[in-house]
Write a protein that holds these residues in place. Structure first.
Motif, PDB file in Angstrom:
ATOM      1  N   PHE A  44      78.836  25.678  -5.276  1.00 33.85           N
ATOM      2  CA  PHE A  44      77.561  25.622  -4.556  1.00 33.85           C
ATOM      3  C   PHE A  44      76.711  26.787  -5.054  1.00 33.85           C
ATOM      4  CE2 PHE A  44      75.532  26.641  -0.219  1.00 33.85           C
ATOM      5  CZ  PHE A  44      74.455  25.803  -0.446  1.00 33.85           C
ATOM      6  N   THR A  45      75.637  26.472  -5.777  1.00 33.71           N
ATOM      7  CA  THR A  45      74.799  27.510  -6.370  1.00 33.71           C
ATOM      8  C   THR A  45      73.328  27.201  -6.103  1.00 33.71           C
ATOM      9  OG1 THR A  45      74.663  26.336  -8.481  1.00 33.71           O
ATOM     10  CG2 THR A  45      76.373  27.995  -8.292  1.00 33.71           C
ATOM     11  N   GLY A  46      72.510  28.226  -6.263  1.00 28.95           N
ATOM     12  CA  GLY A  46      71.077  28.006  -6.121  1.00 28.95           C
ATOM     13  C   GLY A  46      70.335  29.280  -5.807  1.00 28.95           C
ATOM     14  N   TYR A  47      69.173  29.071  -5.188  1.00 28.37           N
ATOM     15  CA  TYR A  47      68.277  30.170  -4.882  1.00 28.37           C
ATOM     16  C   TYR A  47      67.667  29.924  -3.507  1.00 28.37           C
ATOM     17  CZ  TYR A  47      64.578  33.618  -5.398  1.00 28.37           C
ATOM     18  OH  TYR A  47      63.747  34.697  -5.206  1.00 28.37           O
ATOM     19  N   VAL A  48      67.711  30.958  -2.668  1.00 32.43           N
ATOM     20  CA  VAL A  48      67.092  30.890  -1.351  1.00 32.43           C
ATOM     21  C   VAL A  48      65.814  31.707  -1.388  1.00 32.43           C
ATOM     22  CG1 VAL A  48      67.322  31.548   1.077  1.00 32.43           C
ATOM     23  CG2 VAL A  48      69.279  30.586  -0.127  1.00 32.43           C
ATOM     24  N   THR A  49      64.737  31.127  -0.874  1.00 30.07           N
ATOM     25  CA  THR A  49      63.484  31.864  -0.743  1.00 30.07           C
ATOM     26  C   THR A  49      62.971  31.714   0.682  1.00 30.07           C
ATOM     27  OG1 THR A  49      61.227  32.136  -1.547  1.00 30.07           O
ATOM     28  CG2 THR A  49      62.139  29.915  -1.648  1.00 30.07           C
ATOM     29  N   THR A  50      62.277  32.732   1.161  1.00 27.54           N
ATOM     30  CA  THR A  50      61.740  32.698   2.521  1.00 27.54           C
ATOM     31  C   THR A  50      60.309  32.164   2.551  1.00 27.54           C
ATOM     32  OG1 THR A  50      61.104  35.009   2.243  1.00 27.54           O
ATOM     33  CG2 THR A  50      63.215  34.587   3.325  1.00 27.54           C
ATOM     34  N   GLU A  51      59.784  31.762   1.396  1.00 25.00           N
ATOM     35  CA  GLU A  51      58.416  31.228   1.336  1.00 25.00           C
ATOM     36  C   GLU A  51      58.289  29.960   2.177  1.00 25.00           C
ATOM     37  OE1 GLU A  51      56.629  31.025  -2.628  1.00 25.00           O
ATOM     38  OE2 GLU A  51      58.209  32.402  -3.269  1.00 25.00           O
ATOM     39  N   ASN A  52      57.084  29.731   2.704  1.00 23.31           N
ATOM     40  CA  ASN A  52      56.792  28.546   3.528  1.00 23.31           C
ATOM     41  C   ASN A  52      57.744  28.422   4.718  1.00 23.31           C
ATOM     42  OD1 ASN A  52      54.767  27.975   1.788  1.00 23.31           O
ATOM     43  ND2 ASN A  52      55.592  26.039   1.058  1.00 23.31           N
ATOM     44  N   ASN A  53      58.106  29.546   5.316  1.00 18.19           N
ATOM     45  CA  ASN A  53      58.998  29.587   6.487  1.00 18.19           C
ATOM     46  C   ASN A  53      60.391  29.045   6.182  1.00 18.19           C
ATOM     47  OD1 ASN A  53      57.031  30.636   8.303  1.00 18.19           O
ATOM     48  ND2 ASN A  53      56.084  28.613   8.307  1.00 18.19           N
ATOM     49  N   GLY A  54      60.797  29.112   4.921  1.00 18.14           N
ATOM     50  CA  GLY A  54      62.132  28.654   4.539  1.00 18.14           C
ATOM     51  C   GLY A  54      63.149  29.766   4.682  1.00 18.14           C
ATOM     52  N   GLY A  55      64.277  29.596   4.028  1.00 23.09           N
ATOM     53  CA  GLY A  55      65.269  30.655   4.036  1.00 23.09           C
ATOM     54  C   GLY A  55      66.710  30.216   4.110  1.00 23.09           C
ATOM     55  N   PHE A  56      66.997  28.933   3.803  1.00 26.79           N
ATOM     56  CA  PHE A  56      68.411  28.564   3.776  1.00 26.79           C
ATOM     57  C   PHE A  56      68.680  27.444   2.781  1.00 26.79           C
ATOM     58  CE2 PHE A  56      66.974  25.291   6.733  1.00 26.79           C
ATOM     59  CZ  PHE A  56      67.751  24.191   6.389  1.00 26.79           C
ATOM     60  N   SER A  57      69.927  27.386   2.365  1.00 31.35           N
ATOM     61  CA  SER A  57      70.445  26.272   1.587  1.00 31.35           C
ATOM     62  C   SER A  57      71.847  25.999   2.115  1.00 31.35           C
ATOM     63  CB  SER A  57      70.494  26.611   0.098  1.00 31.35           C
ATOM     64  OG  SER A  57      70.944  25.487  -0.643  1.00 31.35           O
ATOM     65  N   SER A  58      72.236  24.742   2.154  1.00 31.61           N
ATOM     66  CA  SER A  58      73.560  24.408   2.669  1.00 31.61           C
ATOM     67  C   SER A  58      74.135  23.214   1.924  1.00 31.61           C
ATOM     68  CB  SER A  58      73.490  24.096   4.168  1.00 31.61           C
ATOM     69  OG  SER A  58      72.787  22.895   4.412  1.00 31.61           O
ATOM     70  N   VAL A  59      75.449  23.107   1.993  1.00 33.23           N
ATOM     71  CA  VAL A  59      76.132  21.924   1.476  1.00 33.23           C
ATOM     72  C   VAL A  59      77.033  21.431   2.602  1.00 33.23           C
ATOM     73  CG1 VAL A  59      78.020  23.228   0.356  1.00 33.23           C
ATOM     74  CG2 VAL A  59      77.472  20.904  -0.422  1.00 33.23           C
ATOM     75  N   GLN A  60      76.976  20.119   2.848  1.00 31.12           N
ATOM     76  CA  GLN A  60      77.745  19.582   3.974  1.00 31.12           C
ATOM     77  C   GLN A  60      78.658  18.448   3.538  1.00 31.12           C
ATOM     78  OE1 GLN A  60      74.544  18.541   6.648  1.00 31.12           O
ATOM     79  NE2 GLN A  60      74.571  16.410   5.999  1.00 31.12           N
ATOM     80  N   TYR A  61      79.725  18.321   4.309  1.00 29.02           N
ATOM     81  CA  TYR A  61      80.724  17.285   4.079  1.00 29.02           C
ATOM     82  C   TYR A  61      80.945  16.563   5.399  1.00 29.02           C
ATOM     83  CZ  TYR A  61      85.397  15.305   3.208  1.00 29.02           C
ATOM     84  OH  TYR A  61      86.480  14.467   3.092  1.00 29.02           O
ATOM     85  N   GLU A  62      80.645  15.269   5.409  1.00 31.10           N
ATOM     86  CA  GLU A  62      80.862  14.448   6.590  1.00 31.10           C
ATOM     87  C   GLU A  62      82.075  13.561   6.340  1.00 31.10           C
ATOM     88  OE1 GLU A  62      77.145  12.436   7.186  1.00 31.10           O
ATOM     89  OE2 GLU A  62      76.172  14.289   7.868  1.00 31.10           O
ATOM     90  N   PHE A  63      82.892  13.385   7.364  1.00 33.10           N
ATOM     91  CA  PHE A  63      84.139  12.646   7.202  1.00 33.10           C
ATOM     92  C   PHE A  63      84.489  11.942   8.500  1.00 33.10           C
ATOM     93  CE2 PHE A  63      84.667  17.189   7.825  1.00 33.10           C
ATOM     94  CZ  PHE A  63      85.456  17.275   8.963  1.00 33.10           C
TER      95      PHE A  63
END
Length: 163
Positions: A44-63
């Motif tokens: 799980f890789t990437g970049y988090v930015t707080t621009e535009n009221n953002g600030g998270f990235s996630s990866v989910q697994y549903e089962f």
């Protein structure tokens, strides 16, 4: 001690049951990706930015609903980048809230042990006035980074199990 593997990555396993959810769902501009490495780990890789009221990235697994009766904790075998992450579970897909626990990473392979009863209910970054997790089953797990700052990230996941 008995264990129950929730997910064990290997190079032959398809990861199409995992999905990335970024803050773009609310107008943010963070960007995460999830891939299987050559040596059979979820990355799980990437970049988090707080621009535009953002600030998270996630990866989910549903089962399919999985019983947690008789288990006390979730054990994660992973390698982080020295940053702090959240591990989240949902007792039901239909719940609007998740149970969360934050953990630091060291840059080395680690086994992170998270007692289920210490996972606290949260919604959109706010702790809810409800009891900690005490359910009989789970249907979703999530790894999330959202440290209120701009940063790149890399989390390598090997195995997730109940103990």
């Amino acid at each position: 001690m008995h264990t129950n593997i929730i997910y064990d990555f290997d190079s032959n396993k398809a990861i199409n049951t995992w999905s990335v959810v970024d803050d773009t769902v609310m107008g943010g501009m963070s960007n995460g990706t999830f891939q299987l490495s050559k040596d059979g780990h979820g990355v799980f890789t990437g970049y988090v930015t707080t621009e535009n009221n953002g600030g998270f990235s996630s990866v989910q697994y549903e089962f399919e609903k999985m019983s947690v009766k008789g288990y006390n904790k979730v054990v994660l075998r992973l390698k982080g980048d020295g940053k702090k992450y959240q591990f989240r579970i949902k007792a039901s897909q239909s719940d609007y809230y998740s149970y969360i626990n934050e953990f630091p990473t060291s840059g080395e392979w680690q086994e992170i042990s998270i007692p289920l009863h210490e996972m606290s209910p949260s919604f959109r970054g706010r702790k809810l006035d409800m009891p900690n997790f005490s359910g009989d089953s789970i249907e979703q797990l999530v790894f999330l980074i959202g440290n209120k700052k701009k940063e790149s990230f890399r989390l390598i996941i090997d195995k997730i199990e109940l103990q």
